[in-house]
Motif scaffolding. Structure first.
Motif, PDB file in Angstrom:
ATOM      1  N   LYS A 246      -8.127  16.198  22.225  1.00 47.72           N
ATOM      2  CA  LYS A 246      -7.910  15.002  21.398  1.00 47.72           C
ATOM      3  C   LYS A 246      -7.740  13.760  22.263  1.00 47.72           C
ATOM      4  N   VAL A 247      -6.959  13.868  23.319  1.00 40.40           N
ATOM      5  CA  VAL A 247      -6.755  12.722  24.216  1.00 40.40           C
ATOM      6  C   VAL A 247      -8.078  12.305  24.846  1.00 40.40           C
ATOM      7  N   LEU A 248      -8.836  13.266  25.336  1.00 42.87           N
ATOM      8  CA  LEU A 248     -10.108  12.944  25.979  1.00 42.87           C
ATOM      9  C   LEU A 248     -11.102  12.337  24.992  1.00 42.87           C
ATOM     10  N   GLN A 249     -11.144  12.848  23.774  1.00 43.04           N
ATOM     11  CA  GLN A 249     -12.027  12.273  22.763  1.00 43.04           C
ATOM     12  C   GLN A 249     -11.649  10.832  22.452  1.00 43.04           C
ATOM     13  N   ASP A 250     -10.358  10.576  22.325  1.00 38.86           N
ATOM     14  CA  ASP A 250      -9.903   9.209  22.050  1.00 38.86           C
ATOM     15  C   ASP A 250     -10.298   8.263  23.179  1.00 38.86           C
ATOM     16  N   TRP A 251     -10.137   8.710  24.411  1.00 31.67           N
ATOM     17  CA  TRP A 251     -10.486   7.853  25.542  1.00 31.67           C
ATOM     18  C   TRP A 251     -11.996   7.627  25.616  1.00 31.67           C
ATOM     19  N   ALA A 252     -12.773   8.634  25.251  1.00 33.36           N
ATOM     20  CA  ALA A 252     -14.226   8.485  25.312  1.00 33.36           C
ATOM     21  C   ALA A 252     -14.738   7.477  24.287  1.00 33.36           C
ATOM     22  N   MET A 253     -14.006   7.317  23.190  1.00 32.79           N
ATOM     23  CA  MET A 253     -14.465   6.425  22.115  1.00 32.79           C
ATOM     24  C   MET A 253     -13.985   4.987  22.265  1.00 32.79           C
ATOM     25  N   ARG A 254     -13.032   4.729  23.143  1.00 27.11           N
ATOM     26  CA  ARG A 254     -12.490   3.366  23.230  1.00 27.11           C
ATOM     27  C   ARG A 254     -13.346   2.481  24.124  1.00 27.11           C
ATOM     28  N   GLU A 255     -13.197   1.186  23.933  1.00 25.84           N
ATOM     29  CA  GLU A 255     -13.924   0.227  24.753  1.00 25.84           C
ATOM     30  C   GLU A 255     -13.280   0.136  26.135  1.00 25.84           C
ATOM     31  N   PRO A 256     -14.082  -0.033  27.177  1.00 26.63           N
ATOM     32  CA  PRO A 256     -13.514  -0.174  28.521  1.00 26.63           C
ATOM     33  C   PRO A 256     -12.584  -1.382  28.605  1.00 26.63           C
ATOM     34  N   GLY A 257     -11.506  -1.219  29.342  1.00 27.70           N
ATOM     35  CA  GLY A 257     -10.557  -2.307  29.536  1.00 27.70           C
ATOM     36  C   GLY A 257     -10.858  -3.092  30.803  1.00 27.70           C
ATOM     37  N   THR A 258      -9.895  -3.890  31.240  1.00 28.08           N
ATOM     38  CA  THR A 258     -10.131  -4.790  32.376  1.00 28.08           C
ATOM     39  C   THR A 258      -9.171  -4.527  33.539  1.00 28.08           C
ATOM     40  N   ARG A 259      -8.522  -3.376  33.545  1.00 28.46           N
ATOM     41  CA  ARG A 259      -7.636  -3.091  34.671  1.00 28.46           C
ATOM     42  C   ARG A 259      -8.460  -3.028  35.960  1.00 28.46           C
ATOM     43  N   PRO A 260      -7.884  -3.454  37.088  1.00 24.71           N
ATOM     44  CA  PRO A 260      -8.687  -3.654  38.313  1.00 24.71           C
ATOM     45  C   PRO A 260      -9.205  -2.389  38.974  1.00 24.71           C
ATOM     46  N   ARG A 261      -8.571  -1.248  38.738  1.00 27.71           N
ATOM     47  CA  ARG A 261      -9.043  -0.003  39.328  1.00 27.71           C
ATOM     48  C   ARG A 261      -9.464   0.947  38.218  1.00 27.71           C
ATOM     49  N   ARG A 262     -10.373   1.843  38.536  1.00 28.14           N
ATOM     50  CA  ARG A 262     -10.923   2.735  37.520  1.00 28.14           C
ATOM     51  C   ARG A 262     -10.811   4.195  37.973  1.00 28.14           C
ATOM     52  N   LEU A 263     -10.407   5.054  37.047  1.00 27.36           N
ATOM     53  CA  LEU A 263     -10.335   6.497  37.284  1.00 27.36           C
ATOM     54  C   LEU A 263     -11.261   7.162  36.276  1.00 27.36           C
ATOM     55  N   HIS A 264     -12.350   7.722  36.766  1.00 27.62           N
ATOM     56  CA  HIS A 264     -13.395   8.299  35.921  1.00 27.62           C
ATOM     57  C   HIS A 264     -13.198   9.813  35.824  1.00 27.62           C
ATOM     58  N   LEU A 265     -13.204  10.341  34.610  1.00 25.74           N
ATOM     59  CA  LEU A 265     -13.132  11.788  34.392  1.00 25.74           C
ATOM     60  C   LEU A 265     -14.510  12.288  33.970  1.00 25.74           C
ATOM     61  N   HIS A 266     -15.100  13.153  34.789  1.00 28.19           N
ATOM     62  CA  HIS A 266     -16.432  13.692  34.522  1.00 28.19           C
ATOM     63  C   HIS A 266     -16.323  15.194  34.261  1.00 28.19           C
ATOM     64  N   PHE A 267     -16.969  15.653  33.211  1.00 25.74           N
ATOM     65  CA  PHE A 267     -17.017  17.082  32.910  1.00 25.74           C
ATOM     66  C   PHE A 267     -18.462  17.558  32.959  1.00 25.74           C
ATOM     67  N   LEU A 268     -18.629  18.875  33.102  1.00 21.27           N
ATOM     68  CA  LEU A 268     -19.960  19.493  33.155  1.00 21.27           C
ATOM     69  C   LEU A 268     -20.763  18.991  34.352  1.00 21.27           C
ATOM     70  N   HIS A 269     -20.067  18.855  35.476  1.00 21.96           N
ATOM     71  CA  HIS A 269     -20.719  18.489  36.731  1.00 21.96           C
ATOM     72  C   HIS A 269     -20.256  19.451  37.819  1.00 21.96           C
ATOM     73  N   ARG A 270     -21.187  20.209  38.393  1.00 21.09           N
ATOM     74  CA  ARG A 270     -20.874  21.153  39.466  1.00 21.09           C
ATOM     75  C   ARG A 270     -21.238  20.538  40.809  1.00 21.09           C
TER      76      ARG A 270
END
Length: 448
Positions: A246-270
Motif C-alpha cells: 500500500k505504501v509503495l503504491q501510494d508513492w508510485a501514484m504521487r507527483e514528484p516533489g522538490t526535495r533536493p535529494r532523491r531516493l529511487h526504489l526499483h523493483f524487478l531489476h536483477r
C-alpha cells in the motif's frame, strides 16, 4: 551439585545475552562469563543498527539488565581464537556457547564487484556506527549511488547515504562520520530489488522512515508495481506485506516533489554487472518479470545506470571460528538443537551455539530468543544429574588473561565508557557521541 554450573558465552550481542538470561532463570545455579571481542557489549545493536534508529537501540536497556545480574560477568576486548583457545576455555568452564553472530557481507557473484567504489553494506554500516576496527574515512565521492538489496539493511544504507549530515548530527554518530557525510556530493540513491514489491524483505516501519526526511524525495516507479498470483496470495496472507504494498503504491501514484535529494526504489531489476575499468562507472541490470508464483524470470532486457558507487546489501554472513566446525555453504556451525557437531556428526561435549551463527542471519529478536531457549534446554539436559568436574575458581580466567597480556575490560570499565560517551554528547544535546578508537576506548574503560 556442589558448585554452580560455569558457562562461557562467546559474543555479547543479543543472542549471547539472551542465552545467559535464560540460564539465570533456570533452576540450575550458574556462573556465566560473557566474552566479547570489542571493549563494549551489545554486538550488532551497538554496531549494526543505524544511528537514526534510537527506538531499536532501546533493546540495549533489556540487555543491560541481564549483564548487571550477579550471576553474569562481562569480559570485553578478548578475541576468541587469538587471546584464548577453545581448550583453554574448556579447562575453566563446564560449557562454552558460541554466539558470535554474522558481521560480514554475503558475496554477490557478478562481474565488476571487485572494482574500487563497490562496497559491502556491512563495512559501510560498521563505518557509520563507529566500529573500532574499520578505517576512520570512507570514500563518499559519488553523486549517484546504487544499493543492491531489498531488506532493512539496504534501506538503512540508502537512507544514511541520502540524508544530509546535519540531519544525522542529532544522533550518536562520531565526528569523523559527520565530516564524511557532510562532504558527500550525493544527489541520487537507487535501491534495486530483484523481485516485486510484494516480495520485498523490509518492514513497514523501515520503509515509511524513508519519507520522513525534509531533504529526500522518495520515488517509486509505476511500472515496477506488478503483482502475480503468488504476490496476491502473499498480500492476503500477511498484513505486513499488505502495508508495504500500500505504501509503495501510494508513492508510485504521487507527483514528484522538490526535495533536493532523491531516493529511487526499483523493483524487478536483477544486477548483472558492475561496469567500469579502474573504478565503478555504472551498474547493469536485467529487467525481470513475475512468473505467477512470486518468483521471477529474466526478460533479456537490460538497463545501464549511471552510478559511481555500488553498495551490496544482499545479506550478512558468519565467519568461521577457530577449532569449531563450520559449514561454509550455509555460513553456520553444524549443530543439533544447539549442540555443536563434529565432522562425524557427534556432539562435541560441552560446546554449544546460538543466534545467527547457528541458524543464519534471518529473523528478528523473537527468533533469537527461541534459538537461545533451544540451546539452553539442550545444555541443561546434558548436565542433568551429572556430577560436575573440578574447575579453577572463577577469577582464574582473569589471571590467565592478565598473564597473557590481554587488556580485557569489565562491566565497571564499560560503565565508565558509557558515561564518557554520554558526557561527550551532552553539550550539544545529543544522547551520546561514540568513542571510535579502540585504544581510547580501552583507556577510558581501564582508567583508575
Amino acid at each position: 551439585m556442589s558448585r554452580p554450573l560455569r558457562v562461557a558465552v562467546i559474543g555479547a550481542g543479543p543472542a549471547g545475552v539472551y542465552a545467559a538470561d535464560i540460564l539465570t532463570k533456570s533452576e540450575q545455579p550458574v556462573s556465566i562469563d560473557i566474552f566479547e571481542r570489542l571493549p563494549a557489549p551489545y554486538g550488532l545493536v551497538r554496531y549494526g543498527v543505524a544511528p537514526d534508529h534510537p527506538r531499536i537501540k532501546q533493546i540495549i536497556h533489556a540487555l543491560r539488565r541481564v549483564l548487571e545480574k550477579p550471576q553474569v560477568r562481562f569480559i570485553g576486548n578478548v578475541d576468541y581464537g587469538v587471546d584464548v583457545k577453545l581448550d583453554e576455555l574448556r579447562e575453566h568452564y563446564d560449557a562454552v556457547i558460541f554466539s558470535t553472530g554474522a558481521a560480514t557481507d554475503r558475496a554477490l557473484d557478478i562481474p565488476g564487484v571487485d572494482l574500487p567504489g563497490c562496497h559491502g553494506a556491512a563495512d559501510f554500516v560498521s563505518w557509520y556506527d563507529g566500529h573500532p576496527d574499520v578505517p576512520r574515512d570512507w570514500p563518499l565521492t559519488a553523486r549517484s549511488v546504487a544499493v543492491i538489496g531489498a531488506g532493512n539493511v539496504a534501506l538503512d544504507v540508502a537512507r544514511v547515504l541520502a540524508k544530509t549530515a546535519d540531519e544525522m548530527l542529532t544522533t550518536e554518530i562520531p565526528d569523523n562520520v559527520y565530516r564524511g557525510l557532510a562532504a558527500s556530493p550525493v544527489t541520487d540513491v537507487h535501491v534495486f530489488g530483484r523481485r516485486g514489491p510484494a516480495q520485498a524483505k523490509f518492514t513497514p516501519l523501515e520503509l515509511r522512515e524513508l519519507d520522513h526526511s525534509p531533504n529526500v524525495e522518495v520515488i517509486v516507479y509505476p511500472e515496477d508495481i506488478e503483482f502475480d498470483e503468488g504476490s496476491m496470495a502473499a498480500i492476503r496472507e500477511s498484513n505486513q506485506v499488505k502495508t508495504i504494498v500500500k505504501v509503495l503504491q501510494d508513492w508510485a501514484m504521487r507527483e514528484p516533489g522538490t526535495r533536493p535529494r532523491r531516493l529511487h526504489l526499483h523493483f524487478l531489476h536483477r544486477p548483472v554487472e558492475v561496469t567500469g575499468t579502474t573504478e565503478v562507472e555504472g551498474l547493469r541490470t536485467e529487467r525481470m518479470e513475475l512468473d505467477g508464483t512470486g518468483n521471477v524470470k529474466g526478460t533479456g532486457e537490460f538497463h545501464d545506470w549511471d552510478v559511481q558507487a555500488v553498495y551490496r546489501a544482499v545479506g550478512y554472513l558468519s565467519s568461521p571460528l577457530p577449532e569449531v566446525p563450520f559449514d561454509h555453504a550455509t555460513g553456520t556451525v553444524p549443530h543439533q538443537a544447539g549442540r555443536v557437531l563434529d565432522l562425524d556428526e557427534q556432539h562435541i561435549p560441552g560446546v554449544y551455539v546460538t543466534g545467527w551463527i547457528k541458524r543464519g542471519p534471518v529473523g528478528l529478536i523473537g527468533h533469537t530468543k527461541g534459538d537461545a531457549l533451544e540451546t539452553i534446554n539442550s545444555l541443561l539436559a546434558d548436565i542433568d544429574g551429572v556430577e560436575l568436574d573440578d574447575r579453577p575458581e572463577p577469577d582464574a580466567i582473569l589471571r590467565f588473561l592478565a598473564d597473557r597480556g590481554v587488556p580485557f575490560t569489565d562491566w565497571t570499565g564499560w560503565t565508565r565508557l558509557d558515561e564518557h560517551e554520554i558526557n561527550l554528547g551532552a553539550p550539544s544535546g545529543r544522547e551520546r557521541i561514540k568513542v571510535v578508537d579502540r585504544a581510547e576506548m580501552l583507556s577510558v574503560c581501564r582508567e583508575d
